[in-house]
Design an enzyme around this catalytic site. Sequence first.
Site, PDB file in Angstrom:
ATOM      1  N   HIS A   1       0.798  -1.234   0.000  1.00 37.90           N
ATOM      2  CA  HIS A   1       0.000   0.000   0.000  1.00 37.90           C
ATOM      3  C   HIS A   1       0.830   1.283   0.000  1.00 37.90           C
ATOM      4  CE1 HIS A   1      -3.664  -2.244   0.493  1.00 37.90           C
ATOM      5  NE2 HIS A   1      -3.304  -2.745   1.660  1.00 37.90           N
TER       6      HIS A   1
HETATM    7 ZN   LIG Z   1      -4.193  -6.999   3.139  1.00 38.89          ZN
END
Ligand SMILES: [Zn+2]
Length: 571
Positions: free
Chosen positions: A179
């Site tokens: 992320h």
């Molecule tokens: Zn995850």
Amino acid sequence: MYYANSLSSDFAWPSDTFSSSPYFNDRGLNGTAQPITERIHPHSRPIVSYYFPKGVGAHHYGERHPMKPARLTLTNELVFGYGLHNQIHNIYDVRPATREELEVYHDSDYLDFLSRVTPANQSEMRNLIDKFNCGEDCPIFADMYDFSRMYAGGSLAGARKLCAGTTDIAINWSGGLHHAKRGEPSGFCYVNDIVLAILELLRYHPRVLYIDIDIHHGDGVELAFYQSDRVMTVSFHKYTGDFFPGTGKLDDNGYGTGKNFALNVPLLDGIDDDMYLTIFKTIIEDTVASFRPSAIVLQCGADSLGSDRLGAFNLSIAAHGECVNFVRAFNVPLLVLGGGGYTLRNVCRCWTYETSVLVGVSIPNELPRTVYDSFFADSQWKLHPPLSGRVENQNTPASLQRITISIRNKLRYLQGAPSVAMQEIPPDIQGFLKDEERSQEELEEEISTATAGEQRADTSIARNEFFEGDKDIDHDSPPTPPPPSRARGSTKRGRGRGGRGRARGRGRVSSTSVVDDDEDDDDDEPPAPSRKSTRGRGRGRAGKTRGVASESKRSPDLPTEADSDTPNGKL
Ligand SMILES: [Zn+2]
């Protein structure tokens, strides 16, 4: 010496502890890895390199934070406990990534911030903490920069070795933090080791396929290569629009030169083994046939397993591992990384099993004895506990067929697209220029062994040191209080509802087994390693939710921050 290996069939346990164990008959002495004979071919068995940065599992995000690096310690313990280290060709401790290596993708001011901020100076750095969106999901914790450099160092070392052709498969379970963005942390990830590793692979590999089986969308990696036709990203994830990170819908497929080189497989709660494997194999097979990658990066987030603390799928460890096996079977240079995974005892089971799959050996369902034995008592010390059936399956054959057809159409377009050159692309010229800046010594070491900077671990010593530092894993300090939320105007992303850990979006729960989101929080804390077996033998072997982020809102044809996030103009 590996304890289980030292057991012989006539070994007699002390009767006062062994015979009193209720698991006497359940627990054989066969807890070691055995080669799968049909895969033993001297010329076909892959060379596997295993990376673990020493001490990486000793870091703490905070007591109540679901991300627990201790899962890496547990994984290592099981990997060694099964004797898999005897089957792995190379095991490396690895140096942390350098500042210069991180700057290949990440912004300099962000790295300045990461390297300076500590729990002690939070108050004076409040403005920067807000600027860089640190908070509940990405708290400030001690040595977080060192932690980030460690896991990134492992992925980079694996990529370098793959480039040098001295390994077929590189494994770094501490990596896979998909992320992180170039200028800010996201979803428990501070540095995006995957993007860094792919950039390294691109110096020698014309096309890299990135596959992500974490339950969350691999948004950071997709964003970095959104305009590239040299990296194809394929993410299988839960998508409801409000499930973190809010991106990854079927029709987000890349932009510009990268159009159709980003594939998203949005799934609903409760998908089971059969459905997942069917759609995974179909799409990956077609993707590999169309894209013809010269290297593959596989992110193995274990939060797609059933019973995950933050997840909502129903996958078994066997099915998760079958995805790994399927990708392995393409015999393309492969970098295997970790990722999410928040029910610790299942994460370490899963990655241990997948290590065995990658090295081509079978391991028994009976877990080896470890100093963390008590942690696995819930499953009677099995490698494959039942994990499925806790969440109702909202996917249907029709919904999955619709996704498959849509993706096949995109792949068909990709094959016929005139702009897509499938011939070999010369290595990135910038990579060569960078080489010239390296010392001759570094170059020679890298070219000859591809181990520049990392040390081959003495497994017996390294292992002890590895969990020696984790004895305090239950002594977390209280989590850092979240700072006030702040949306970055430039990205037009508002904060979503609550943190990532709260935005679970768990769907309907089946009536037969109700999962309490929080009830398993505490019992998932790994115990301190114990030399005393709990099995009576008396001698156990020693986001912040970004809400709907900009990517999910954008039209696939509109340039967004991908413009500025593309790490290399050529990508
Ligand atoms: Zn995850």
